[in-house]
Design a protein around this motif. Structure first.
Motif, PDB file in Angstrom:
ATOM      1  N   GLY A 115      60.098  29.956  47.061  1.00 39.27           N
ATOM      2  CA  GLY A 115      60.356  30.845  47.944  1.00 39.27           C
ATOM      3  C   GLY A 115      59.427  32.214  47.592  1.00 39.27           C
ATOM      4  N   GLY A 116      59.182  32.796  48.355  1.00 39.83           N
ATOM      5  CA  GLY A 116      58.421  34.089  47.904  1.00 39.83           C
ATOM      6  C   GLY A 116      56.924  34.089  47.794  1.00 39.83           C
ATOM      7  N   ARG A 117      56.410  35.130  47.467  1.00 37.65           N
ATOM      8  CA  ARG A 117      54.948  35.017  47.221  1.00 37.65           C
ATOM      9  C   ARG A 117      54.525  34.536  45.955  1.00 37.65           C
ATOM     10  N   ILE A 118      53.264  34.288  45.879  1.00 43.23           N
ATOM     11  CA  ILE A 118      52.869  33.717  44.505  1.00 43.23           C
ATOM     12  C   ILE A 118      52.614  35.004  43.488  1.00 43.23           C
ATOM     13  N   ASN A 119      53.292  34.973  42.362  1.00 46.41           N
ATOM     14  CA  ASN A 119      53.419  36.022  41.429  1.00 46.41           C
ATOM     15  C   ASN A 119      52.822  35.490  40.073  1.00 46.41           C
ATOM     16  N   GLU A 120      53.209  36.452  39.084  1.00 46.33           N
ATOM     17  CA  GLU A 120      52.625  36.278  37.830  1.00 46.33           C
ATOM     18  C   GLU A 120      53.294  35.125  37.066  1.00 46.33           C
ATOM     19  N   THR A 121      54.532  34.841  37.411  1.00 45.65           N
ATOM     20  CA  THR A 121      55.212  33.873  36.896  1.00 45.65           C
ATOM     21  C   THR A 121      54.613  32.826  37.343  1.00 45.65           C
ATOM     22  N   MET A 122      54.364  32.387  38.531  1.00 45.65           N
ATOM     23  CA  MET A 122      53.877  31.131  38.974  1.00 45.65           C
ATOM     24  C   MET A 122      52.397  30.894  38.530  1.00 45.65           C
ATOM     25  N   ILE A 123      51.681  31.889  38.274  1.00 40.22           N
ATOM     26  CA  ILE A 123      50.152  31.949  37.934  1.00 40.22           C
ATOM     27  C   ILE A 123      50.382  31.618  36.449  1.00 40.22           C
TER      28      ILE A 123
ATOM     29  N   ALA B 181      43.401  38.454  40.695  1.00 39.78           N
ATOM     30  CA  ALA B 181      42.509  38.538  39.654  1.00 39.78           C
ATOM     31  C   ALA B 181      42.969  39.415  38.720  1.00 39.78           C
ATOM     32  N   GLU B 182      43.595  40.286  38.977  1.00 33.80           N
ATOM     33  CA  GLU B 182      44.275  41.482  38.146  1.00 33.80           C
ATOM     34  C   GLU B 182      45.036  40.898  37.315  1.00 33.80           C
ATOM     35  N   ILE B 183      46.189  39.758  37.723  1.00 39.23           N
ATOM     36  CA  ILE B 183      46.877  39.270  36.865  1.00 39.23           C
ATOM     37  C   ILE B 183      46.359  38.382  35.866  1.00 39.23           C
ATOM     38  N   LEU B 184      45.185  37.625  36.426  1.00 38.27           N
ATOM     39  CA  LEU B 184      44.432  36.611  35.420  1.00 38.27           C
ATOM     40  C   LEU B 184      43.683  37.386  34.252  1.00 38.27           C
ATOM     41  N   VAL B 185      43.172  38.382  34.794  1.00 36.46           N
ATOM     42  CA  VAL B 185      42.402  39.266  33.758  1.00 36.46           C
ATOM     43  C   VAL B 185      43.325  39.861  32.782  1.00 36.46           C
ATOM     44  N   GLY B 186      43.886  40.686  33.318  1.00 36.08           N
ATOM     45  CA  GLY B 186      45.073  41.645  32.682  1.00 36.08           C
ATOM     46  C   GLY B 186      45.842  41.046  31.591  1.00 36.08           C
ATOM     47  N   GLU B 187      46.451  39.634  32.062  1.00 32.87           N
ATOM     48  CA  GLU B 187      47.095  38.914  31.137  1.00 32.87           C
ATOM     49  C   GLU B 187      46.193  37.951  30.265  1.00 32.87           C
ATOM     50  N   ALA B 188      45.080  38.008  30.310  1.00 32.12           N
ATOM     51  CA  ALA B 188      44.077  36.962  29.374  1.00 32.12           C
ATOM     52  C   ALA B 188      44.293  35.751  29.715  1.00 32.12           C
ATOM     53  N   LEU B 189      44.444  35.399  30.929  1.00 30.93           N
ATOM     54  CA  LEU B 189      44.571  33.929  31.396  1.00 30.93           C
ATOM     55  C   LEU B 189      43.459  33.519  31.807  1.00 30.93           C
ATOM     56  N   VAL B 190      42.227  34.161  31.705  1.00 28.62           N
ATOM     57  CA  VAL B 190      40.735  33.595  31.719  1.00 28.62           C
ATOM     58  C   VAL B 190      40.096  34.283  30.818  1.00 28.62           C
ATOM     59  N   ARG B 191      38.862  33.752  30.546  1.00 27.33           N
ATOM     60  CA  ARG B 191      37.881  34.515  29.355  1.00 27.33           C
ATOM     61  C   ARG B 191      37.570  35.834  29.660  1.00 27.33           C
ATOM     62  N   SER B 192      37.082  35.855  30.952  1.00 27.52           N
ATOM     63  CA  SER B 192      36.785  37.263  31.441  1.00 27.52           C
ATOM     64  C   SER B 192      36.690  37.273  32.914  1.00 27.52           C
ATOM     65  N   ALA B 193      36.403  38.405  33.788  1.00 28.40           N
ATOM     66  CA  ALA B 193      36.344  38.626  35.244  1.00 28.40           C
ATOM     67  C   ALA B 193      35.312  37.622  35.503  1.00 28.40           C
ATOM     68  N   ASP B 194      34.459  37.286  34.867  1.00 24.90           N
ATOM     69  CA  ASP B 194      33.278  36.594  35.594  1.00 24.90           C
ATOM     70  C   ASP B 194      33.685  35.136  35.781  1.00 24.90           C
ATOM     71  N   ASP B 195      34.871  34.761  35.306  1.00 24.14           N
ATOM     72  CA  ASP B 195      35.498  33.510  35.636  1.00 24.14           C
ATOM     73  C   ASP B 195      36.523  33.524  36.812  1.00 24.14           C
ATOM     74  N   VAL B 196      36.703  34.713  37.448  1.00 20.14           N
ATOM     75  CA  VAL B 196      37.630  34.527  38.868  1.00 20.14           C
ATOM     76  C   VAL B 196      36.492  35.130  39.962  1.00 20.14           C
ATOM     77  N   ARG B 197      36.392  34.022  40.605  1.00 20.80           N
ATOM     78  CA  ARG B 197      35.708  34.017  42.105  1.00 20.80           C
ATOM     79  C   ARG B 197      36.752  34.291  43.293  1.00 20.80           C
ATOM     80  N   PHE B 198      36.674  35.297  44.050  1.00 20.14           N
ATOM     81  CA  PHE B 198      37.417  35.166  45.242  1.00 20.14           C
ATOM     82  C   PHE B 198      36.514  35.666  46.410  1.00 20.14           C
ATOM     83  N   GLU B 199      37.208  35.174  47.549  1.00 27.13           N
ATOM     84  CA  GLU B 199      36.569  35.513  48.873  1.00 27.13           C
ATOM     85  C   GLU B 199      37.714  36.594  49.459  1.00 27.13           C
TER      86      GLU B 199
END
Length: 338
Positions: A262-270, A317-335
């Motif tokens: 239940g709820g929205r996708i959040n940092e814990t789920m990511i 994207a802010e969660i992935l980059v801010g929490e270092a869950l990707v190497r860099s912002a270049d690894d996040v693509r979004f529409e």
């Protein structure tokens, strides 16, 4: 679905896109949810030629057959997983082209390997093209399509006939995040990811992908049967987690290998999804592949693809980059939607 907006340092530019209009016929129309229609098409001519040289809606179109166009070196229809198509119906008994708003833009849900067959998912709206496609389109009706967009699944260069993808290294830990009808382009990507994985090692590959998919209500989820069948296969390397933002509290129910929250996708789920991507199966460890899968000991996703309503892609994207869950912002693509 709106067309993609390129965000700085977040997408690779897709080169050599198919910019010509191509003729297709409607094969079938299916209700995917109370608000989304699936439209199956088949490319029949490539590219069509405006017989009167004018704007669409004037004279008849004529063009070579698809095999003839391909044999003569013509620009046959091609696309990358995740791209959309411009879509314009041809005049018929249920469609008279309006003076404006005669073209729609919709995401492809099929993979390129399905060509000359195409699949689109179209959300109902008051836009005349969307209304026609959702309500009035019939088998045999003709439409024109052309592919575009820079939001696309990243594969090694040269994998697609007629399309250059600006390749990078093979991905081994891939995260997909969808909100609502944002699942549409991601389904095309996941289908391609599955094909690539099977092609590399006959289905026995340590690569993993995780899909986080949110919708307001249960009724709005699309393609659950297909996603469930993929996730049920222990060797598929795919995990699917769904989140219902409305319609009552849900406490982690597992329904046929798809976990519902239940709820929205959040940092814990990511974070949980990324941690799962970095786990190794027992057979992987036995084969000495743990080091190959997690190259540098970090808990990250090698690539993340995000599509959803306004604000969601930026938040993820802010969660992935801010929490270092990707190497860099270049690894996040979004529409982003308009």
């Amino acid at each position: 679905m709106a067309k993609s907006t390129k965000s700085k340092n977040r997408m690779n530019v897709v080169q050599n896109m198919t910019t010509e209009w191509h003729r297709a016929t409607v094969v079938s129309r299916t209700l995917l949810s109370p608000s989304v229609t699936g439209l199956a098409l088949r490319i029949v001519a490539s590219p069509p030629v405006e017989a009167d040289g004018g704007a669409h809606g004037g004279g008849a179109l004529a063009g070579p057959s698809a095999p003839a166009a391909a044999a003569s070196g013509g620009d046959f229809f091609a696309f990358l997983p995740g791209q959309w198509v411009d879509f314009r119906p041809r005049p018929c008994s249920t469609w008279e082209p309006p003076s404006s708003r005669g073209i729609g833009g919709y995401s492809l849900t099929s993979a390129p390997s399905s060509l000359p067959a195409l699949e689109l998912a179209i959300r109902r709206s008051r836009h005349p093209v969307a209304k026609w496609a959702s309500v009035d389109a019939r088998p045999g009706d003709e439409v024109d399509v052309r592919a575009g967009g820079t939001f696309a699944y990243d594969r090694p260069a040269g994998k697609y006939d007629g399309v250059a993808a600006g390749g990078r290294r093979n991905r081994r830990r891939t995260l997909f995040v969808a909100g609502g009808v944002g699942i549409n382009p991601l389904l095309s990507m996941i289908r391609q990811w599955r094909e690539d994985r099977a092609e590399r090692s006959d289905g026995d590959d340590p690569s993993r992908a995780a899909l986080l998919y949110s919708a307001r209500t249960r009724e709005e989820f699309l393609f659950l049967d297909e996603l469930r069948s993929w996730a049920r296969d222990e060797k598929s390397g795919l995990r699917v987690t769904c989140s219902v933002s409305r319609g009552g509290a849900i406490t982690g129910s597992n329904e046929g290998t798809i976990l519902f929250n239940g709820g929205r996708i959040n940092e814990t789920m990511i974070r949980d999804a990324v941690e799962w991507l970095n786990e190794s199966r027992d057979e992987d460890v036995a084969q000495g592949e743990k080091e190959e899968m997690v190259e540098d000991g970090t808990t990250i996703a090698d690539a993340a693809y995000v599509c959803g309503p306004p604000g969601m892609p930026e938040s993820v994207a802010e969660i992935l980059v801010g929490e270092a869950l990707v190497r860099s912002a270049d690894d996040v693509r979004f529409e982003k939607w308009w």
